[in-house]
Design a protein around this motif. Sequence first.
Motif, PDB file in Angstrom:
ATOM      1  N   LYS A   4      66.304  89.704  -9.325  1.00  0.00           N
ATOM      2  CA  LYS A   4      67.683  89.952  -9.760  1.00  0.00           C
ATOM      3  C   LYS A   4      67.783  91.378 -10.330  1.00  0.00           C
ATOM      4  O   LYS A   4      67.024  91.757 -11.223  1.00  0.00           O
ATOM      5  N   GLY A   6      68.645  94.411 -12.465  1.00  0.00           N
ATOM      6  CA  GLY A   6      68.986  94.533 -13.883  1.00  0.00           C
ATOM      7  C   GLY A   6      68.255  93.560 -14.773  1.00  0.00           C
ATOM      8  O   GLY A   6      68.382  93.611 -16.000  1.00  0.00           O
ATOM      9  N   SER A   7      67.441  92.665 -14.181  1.00  0.00           N
ATOM     10  CA  SER A   7      66.635  91.759 -15.013  1.00  0.00           C
ATOM     11  C   SER A   7      65.463  92.545 -15.580  1.00  0.00           C
ATOM     12  O   SER A   7      65.161  93.648 -15.126  1.00  0.00           O
ATOM     13  N   PHE A   8      64.799  91.973 -16.545  1.00  0.00           N
ATOM     14  CA  PHE A   8      63.697  92.664 -17.218  1.00  0.00           C
ATOM     15  C   PHE A   8      62.584  93.018 -16.221  1.00  0.00           C
ATOM     16  O   PHE A   8      62.071  94.135 -16.233  1.00  0.00           O
ATOM     17  N   LEU A   9      62.233  92.072 -15.330  1.00  0.00           N
ATOM     18  CA  LEU A   9      61.149  92.338 -14.383  1.00  0.00           C
ATOM     19  C   LEU A   9      61.503  93.470 -13.428  1.00  0.00           C
ATOM     20  O   LEU A   9      60.626  94.182 -12.940  1.00  0.00           O
ATOM     21  N   TYR A  32      57.591  89.584 -23.679  1.00  0.00           N
ATOM     22  CA  TYR A  32      58.555  88.762 -22.946  1.00  0.00           C
ATOM     23  C   TYR A  32      58.043  87.333 -22.819  1.00  0.00           C
ATOM     24  O   TYR A  32      58.788  86.363 -23.031  1.00  0.00           O
ATOM     25  N   LEU A  36      59.505  83.568 -24.339  1.00  0.00           N
ATOM     26  CA  LEU A  36      59.739  82.328 -23.588  1.00  0.00           C
ATOM     27  C   LEU A  36      58.809  81.195 -24.053  1.00  0.00           C
ATOM     28  O   LEU A  36      59.093  80.029 -23.792  1.00  0.00           O
ATOM     29  N   VAL A  47      59.462  73.155 -16.988  1.00  0.00           N
ATOM     30  CA  VAL A  47      60.913  73.340 -17.174  1.00  0.00           C
ATOM     31  C   VAL A  47      61.221  74.801 -17.491  1.00  0.00           C
ATOM     32  O   VAL A  47      62.101  75.419 -16.891  1.00  0.00           O
ATOM     33  N   LEU A  48      60.489  75.355 -18.446  1.00  0.00           N
ATOM     34  CA  LEU A  48      60.706  76.752 -18.829  1.00  0.00           C
ATOM     35  C   LEU A  48      60.397  77.666 -17.642  1.00  0.00           C
ATOM     36  O   LEU A  48      61.113  78.638 -17.383  1.00  0.00           O
ATOM     37  N   HIS A  51      63.267  77.543 -15.058  1.00  0.00           N
ATOM     38  CA  HIS A  51      64.476  78.284 -15.474  1.00  0.00           C
ATOM     39  C   HIS A  51      64.235  79.788 -15.478  1.00  0.00           C
ATOM     40  O   HIS A  51      65.138  80.567 -15.174  1.00  0.00           O
ATOM     41  N   PHE A  52      63.008  80.191 -15.807  1.00  0.00           N
ATOM     42  CA  PHE A  52      62.681  81.617 -15.780  1.00  0.00           C
ATOM     43  C   PHE A  52      62.780  82.149 -14.348  1.00  0.00           C
ATOM     44  O   PHE A  52      63.485  83.125 -14.076  1.00  0.00           O
ATOM     45  N   HIS A  55      66.219  82.189 -12.896  1.00  0.00           N
ATOM     46  CA  HIS A  55      67.079  83.231 -13.465  1.00  0.00           C
ATOM     47  C   HIS A  55      66.790  84.598 -12.860  1.00  0.00           C
ATOM     48  O   HIS A  55      67.702  85.388 -12.638  1.00  0.00           O
ATOM     49  N   VAL A  56      65.510  84.898 -12.624  1.00  0.00           N
ATOM     50  CA  VAL A  56      65.163  86.269 -12.215  1.00  0.00           C
ATOM     51  C   VAL A  56      64.995  86.450 -10.707  1.00  0.00           C
ATOM     52  O   VAL A  56      64.877  87.583 -10.251  1.00  0.00           O
TER      53      VAL A  56
END
Lengths: 211, 210
Positions: A4, A6-9, A32, A36, A47-48, A51-52, A55-56
Amino acid sequence: MKLKKGSFLWYLYLDKLYCLLSVRNVKALVDYFHLLDVHHKNTLNDVLFYHFLHHVTNLTRTQINIVFNMLDWSAVGEIGFDQFYMLVCILLAQENRLEERFIFRHSRPVFELLDVDGELRVGAANFHMYNFLFNIKRQELRELYHDFDITGDRRLNYKEFKLFTIFFMDKYQERQKAEKEKALLEKKRSRQVNVSQKKSLLGLNGSESRI
Amino acid sequence: MEEKPFKALAKSSGRQGSGKSSRHSDIRKLWTTATLSQPKVNVALSSVCDDSEASSVGGNTRRWYDQKAGRHSDIGWEDSEDGEDKDSFRQEELEEHSLLELQLHGGSSLGSRLEEGDDDARTETERSSSMSSLNFSKHTHHRAYWVEQQSRLPLPLRELMENEALEILTKALQSYRSGIGRDHFLTKQLQRHIEGLKRRRNKRLHVSVH
């Protein structure tokens, strides 16, 4: 797979030669990861992790589950920082079109990731399952098994896989060279066109002034 | 990415008031060379900065300057590129502190009251409390700078990380609630973590606005 924008990665980058993150990038990634790591176990549960990645990247749920199962090599249901770092390097290699170089430089860890069953052999099905991560095309897969399956068991052991990565890397370098030459040729042509246009304009102006 | 934070900070220091810029750039330069050569310095500063929040700011900033100067003398200040003498450094720090106090006396928030002619009416305690709050806000701005220098991560990147983590964890919280219920201890732990991140973000926004 796309990261994505503009994401941190997206702001991290791999060293192009060794396909690894710099120390500063790793430090940022550690921070980072700890943001999380909600339960303070230095791990991310499924789950985390879902979602991570959701999101990215633009990976689907099925693909995310495949990645999770691939990285959870101890089968504890959680991903530690080592596996997280590996994943980020793979994602960045794909984002920056460095898959061939990455597989060449890190052939052993990649082989171990693909060898899900622990048999020290990788079949075509394994490659195909992780195709969205390593971006190996079907034609290349066919060549891989045709040319490098020396033992003839329709699976690759590590040595055969290593030979493949060398071949893959050579092909990548040839492709890079061809693209560079093509770009140079196009530049030359566009310059020649500009020069001839200017000359024709000057010639027109000269003839008008004489009239 | 490695070199940009220092360059960005150097540019931002140039945009500050001209009267303060030379002193700030001197201190920042000294601090930067100190941290480059002396990694141990990083550990002490965070504890010192935490101490300064607990009690009154004025005395503690002086103590911080003294501690910093004293620590540099222990480690070996002569290793820095500038080779500043530790006594002159301490004096410079104290001078800067007193200059800050003088500027606060002539600061805008006090200045409006002076223009109204209420100087005589204001009591000594009011003056000192307003001074300490201004000191605190100035110290907070500096503190953000020092924290950035210590962690070496640019603040915008830190902000981006935290905002993104907040979005991810908020979505994860919904999955936790639907999967294991609102009352599960893991759900509550996640909720507390999210609230902590939100508080930190709000605090940062509040500091940047003021």
